[in-house]
Write a protein that holds these residues in place. Structure first.
Motif, short mmCIF file in Angstrom:
data_model
loop_
_atom_site.label_atom_id
_atom_site.label_comp_id
_atom_site.label_asym_id
_atom_site.label_seq_id
_atom_site.Cartn_x
_atom_site.Cartn_y
_atom_site.Cartn_z
N ASP A 205 0.83 -1.21 0.00
CA ASP A 205 0.00 0.00 0.00
C ASP A 205 0.86 1.26 0.00
OD1 ASP A 205 -2.77 -1.06 0.23
OD2 ASP A 205 -1.93 -1.99 2.00
N ARG A 445 -6.42 -6.12 3.86
CA ARG A 445 -5.03 -5.95 3.43
C ARG A 445 -4.22 -7.20 3.74
NH1 ARG A 445 -5.00 -0.85 2.02
NH2 ARG A 445 -6.49 0.58 3.00
N ILE A 449 -1.25 -1.97 8.23
CA ILE A 449 -0.80 -0.63 7.85
C ILE A 449 -0.81 0.25 9.08
CG2 ILE A 449 -1.64 -0.84 5.49
CD1 ILE A 449 -4.00 0.94 6.28
N GLU A 453 -1.48 5.81 7.86
CA GLU A 453 -1.93 5.44 6.52
C GLU A 453 -3.42 5.13 6.50
OE1 GLU A 453 1.30 3.09 4.12
OE2 GLU A 453 1.54 2.56 6.23
N ASN A 457 -6.10 7.13 4.26
CA ASN A 457 -6.99 6.45 3.31
C ASN A 457 -8.45 6.82 3.56
OD1 ASN A 457 -4.90 5.17 1.98
ND2 ASN A 457 -5.03 3.30 3.19
#
Length: 904
Positions: A205, A445, A449, A453, A457
């Protein structure tokens, strides 16, 4: 300023010792002496007079150390961004090799302004030259304060890596990479990219984020070349889906890329190595032929490979099936016992069937026992979420999740508690995120993360302006060091509104307030706004409306920030008065009173009650919160005037509701005013303010007030009954008009509180105990075979139908149930909650009947429903009245002897 201090400064400026010519003899003690002088000036409140003297000196002698130091430090103390005098002084010290003075001066500057970038950098240079470890702490401060600083971020990353602190190293390498991208420093960018590919290749990502930035700010071709390096890791580790995704991205940038086309074939061979027809499908799709459009070839191949043997598919009518055989272009698909085996051509399959992965939720529901799957779903919520989300192209909203689970796996009741736990996982588990293009869609995912992040997002996915503010403030509250590029991107979104606009709207005002708050908490940031709040406010057409348009959440306080800025205006008191009818905050009144603005507050109170049409909410607020305040009493609003105003407001709001004008707001006002008049909650219980006032007045006032209340047709009859009962309690002979005492027809099903609880308990027992039990009996009976000759099955189905009908009817009645308030019983007429004594002229006997609802009716105990024919004929009769009527050919002849309140 004392003459002695002024002379002292002028003398210093004259002496050669204090000029550049005497720099060789200048020491730290000299600077300390100047600092003491400034302290005296500060205590005497004459810093600026001394600064003016020094500025005059600098106009003639630009290298005067005394003048440079005093002028620079006074500017720094005042918060000025002009530090040129101190910069010049530092350069003088450096040229004359006075490094100790440079250090001392920088420390002095930082004592005054801990985030002064010039002093931090200059001090860092000094510590670097002297190999002092203090430099590392300064480097970290610089990187946090300067969002464009990449080189020092790289240096810090390398230091942490050498120490084995990989988490910190990666964090700084990321900062360096993103900043090099912003600066378009291609060589350094490539170096940092390679370093991170080596350290954290699995964080796909992050690399995709950087790729998008490079493609946007530098070039798509450069981003594609960098992605080739990342691709190698995923190919070598056989993570085929990600590797294929990277190659597709590269081909989107250049669909003629021969290398990427060749590599994607290799990846397909790796992913589908167990497929019998793999080579055949590669050839038939022309995937290895450059003349065929690469994406058409990929699509063709993926369709064919999806319909290979042992794969699952879905048909709209037949449901889930498994491909059992592939012969040429013909497939054989088994759809289970119910729908059987179907042959189908590959061409038809491509159009009619949807390929499913082995772990697709539909496959699991078709191949697993319901009880086993339900157990796993309840115990492993995260697994369930991942399974469902991945089943729908890794994009799924909560509506779809529920549709897959209820009622096939979970009951509606089980879903409620399951959903609550699932929401916590979706919001906290770093393996779950949102689609960057749609805040309502969740994704899964392959790796965790960071919180930064995740929030970034969410910010990108959220399209609502005020929801984005909420995410921004969450970022500030949750992230310890908000100095990364995601944060600056969010900040830039709001500063963009302030750079250029034609009209002032709620987004402009909110952006100003948000940027203002962020700069307070991150002083290194600067606002692009070239205007003040006062200038912005002057362009607002309707400040009251603007206040209502600012939307707050649990993480934001835009309304409070708006008011705080208004307080700083020169005419803040007039603005407070103007805003109060909308803001309705006692703090505004308290500040006005504390500032001696009593007359303006008193005038506002008088205006609110006189012009209640335009100040209705202010009048209600004053009545509720301020009647005991001295300034309210000074306004001289009589008690009856206050009560009459509230009744008029209720009547006005009801009329507007009937005309569909501001319905929601008017209903809130009605509720508040009604509560204050008839059900005011106090420390001693519920108080009927209107009734208390009426009973303390003469009969003329009672008649006037009651008539006014009774004329509000839409007002709940319960409150009118309370007034009637209270008046009759004190004045038994009080005369009401016939229309006033007739009991209004109830809007719902009148019930007693006790019976309501009994019925609710019955409904719960039917739904959660009896029906599940009989459903189990139906299932057990069905398992015994032939249903036509199965008496147990028939009996269980009949019981299930009977209980379902009973529950449906009960739920309908519960939805209409209105609990009767025993305190509102009126004995002036026969009505709900009364016991009526009757002379039966046909039987010659006396009868006592209690009027309640259909749930409570019991003929053996003399309790009848107000909805029954007999009850309906008795309603609204008064003591002494005679009534004759016929029901189902049965004649009744009664005279009402007495009416009393029933025992409930």
């Amino acid at each position: 300023m004392s003459e002695e201090l002024e002379n002292s400064v002028r003398e210093m400026l004259k002496e050669e010792t204090w000029t550049r010519a005497g720099i060789s003899n200048f020491t730290k003690n000299n600077l300390m002496e100047l600092a003491e002088l400034l302290e005296k000036a500060h205590n005497q409140n004459c810093e600026y007079e001394i600064k003016d003297i020094c500025d005059q000196q600098l106009a003639h002698t630009k290298d005067s150390i005394v003048a440079l130091y005093i002028s620079g430090m006074v500017s720094l103390h005042s918060g000025s961004i002009d530090t040129s005098a101190l910069v010049t002084l530092t350069e003088i010290f450096e040229k004359n090799h006075k490094e100790a003075l440079v250090e001392y001066l920088c420390q002095t500057i930082l004592d005054e302004d801990s985030q002064n970038k010039f002093a931090l950098r200059k001090l860092a240079e000094y510590y670097k030259e002297t190999n002092d470890d203090k430099v590392w702490e300064l480097y970290e401060k610089i990187v946090k304060l300067d969002f464009e600083e990449a080189d020092i971020a790289k240096i810090l990353a390398e230091r942490y890596e050498s120490q084995g602190n990989m988490e910190a190293a990666v964090s700084y390498y990321k900062k360096a990479l993103l900043r090099y991208v912003a600066a378009k420093n291609l060589g350094a960018m490539k170096e940092m990219w390679s370093k991170l590919v080596n350290l954290i290749p699995e964080e796909i990502d992050f690399f995709m984020l950087v790729q998008r930035k490079i493609a946007k700010t530098i070039s798509e071709d450069k981003s594609a070349l960098l992605m080739q390096e990342l691709y190698s890791y995923y190919k070598n580790t056989a993570k085929w889906d990600t590797a294929i995704g990277i190659l597709k991205l590269i081909l989107e940038i250049d669909n003629k890329d021969a290398w990427a086309r060749k590599e994607i074939i290799e990846c397909f061979r790796g992913k589908y190595s167990d497929r019998v027809h793999l080579d055949e499908y590669i050839v038939s799709s022309n995937l290895n032929q450059s003349y065929r459009n690469v994406f058409e070839a990929i699509s063709d191949f993926e369709k064919h490979i999806a319909f290979d043997a042992k794969n699952y598919v879905f048909h709209r009518t037949w449901g889930v099936g498994i491909i059992t055989k592939v012969e040429g272009d013909m497939l054989t698909i088994n759809f289970g016992k119910k729908n059987g085996v179907h042959p189908m051509s590959l061409k038809m399959a491509v159009n009619a069937l949807q390929p499913l992965s082995r772990d697709h939720i539909w496959v699991l529901k078709a191949t697993k026992k319901r009880e086993d799957l339900a157990k796993k779903v309840k115990q492993e919520i995260a697994w369930t979420l991942k399974t469902i989300i991945k089943s729908f192209d890794n994009n799924c909203d909560e509506k779809r999740i529920k549709a897959e689970l209820v009622p096939a796996i979970l009951t509606p009741g089980e879903w409620t508690s399951w959903h609550s736990k699932a929401q916590k996982i979706l919001s906290s588990d770093p393996l779950f995120g949102v689609n960057p293009n749609d805040i309502n869609l969740y994704t899964v995912r392959d790796h965790e993360i960071s919180r930064e992040e995740r929030l970034a997002n969410e910010f990108k996915a959220e399209k609502q302006f005020f929801s984005r503010i909420d995410i921004m403030m969450r970022y500030l509250n949750e992230i310890e060091d908000p100095s990364d590029e995601q944060f600056t991107d969010m900040f830039s979104y709001f500063t963009g509104y302030l750079k250029a606009f034609s009209n002032v709207n709620e987004q402009i005002v909110a952006s100003f307030l948000v940027v203002q708050e962020i700069i307070k908490r991150v002083p290194s940031l600067e606002s692009p706004a070239k205007f003040t709040f006062a200038e912005l406010y002057s362009d607002i057409d309707n400040p009251r409306e603007m206040y209502t348009l600012l939307k707050d959440s649990k993480n934001t306080s835009l309304k409070a920030a708006f008011i705080a800025n208004v307080r700083l205006l020169s005419d803040w008191d007039d603005q407070y008065i103007n805003l109060f009818p909308t803001v309705l905050d006692k703090k505004l009144l308290s500040e006005l009173i504390a500032a001696g603005k009593n007359e303006k507050v008193i005038r506002l109170v008088q205006t609110s009650f006189a012009d209640y049409r335009n100040y209705r909410n202010a009048a209600v607020y004053f009545f509720a919160e301020c009647r005991n305040e001295p300034w309210f009493k000074e306004a001289g609003i009589a008690d009856d005037k206050q009560l009459v105003t509230l009744v008029n407001i209720i009547s006005l709001c009801f009329r507007e509701v009937n005309n569909h004008v501001n319905t929601v707001e008017n209903k809130k006002t009605i509720k508040a005013a009604v509560s204050l008049l008839f059900a005011n909650k106090t420390e001693n219980g519920v108080k009927n303010t209107m009734l208390d006032f009426m009973l303390s007045s003469d009969k003329t006032t009672i008649t006037h007030m009651y008539t006014m209340v009774n004329d509000v047709r839409e007002l709940d009859s319960v409150y009118k009954a309370q007034l009637r009962n209270g008046i009759l309690g004190q004045y038994p002979d009080f005369k009401f008009q016939e229309a006033e005492i007739k009991q209004d027809a109830p809007k719902g099903l009148l019930v007693t509180a006790k019976m309501l609880e009994i019925k609710r308990a019955l409904a719960e027992d039917l739904e959660k105990v009896q029906l599940p039990k009989v459903a189990e009996e139906v299932s057990d009976a069905r398992a015994k075979g032939d249903l036509k000759e199965n008496a147990e099955y028939t009996s269980a189905k009949e019981a299930q139908h009977r209980l379902t009908v009973q529950l449906t009817k009960l739920k309908e009645e519960l939805s209409r149930a209105v609990v009767f308030d025993p305190t509102t019983v009126t004995t002036s007429t026969v009505s709900f909650g009364t016991a009526v004594t009757l002379d039966n002229h046909i039987s010659g006997k006396e009868e006592i009947l209690t009027i309640l609802g259909p749930w409570e009716s019991n003929a053996d105990q003399g309790i009848i429903s107000y909805l029954s024919p007999l009850g309906n004929n008795l309603l609204n009769l008064k003591a002494g009245e005679h009534a004759e009527f016929t029901i189902n050919d049965h004649k009744y002849d009664y005279t009402v002897k007495a009416i009393t309140a029933a025992r409930m």
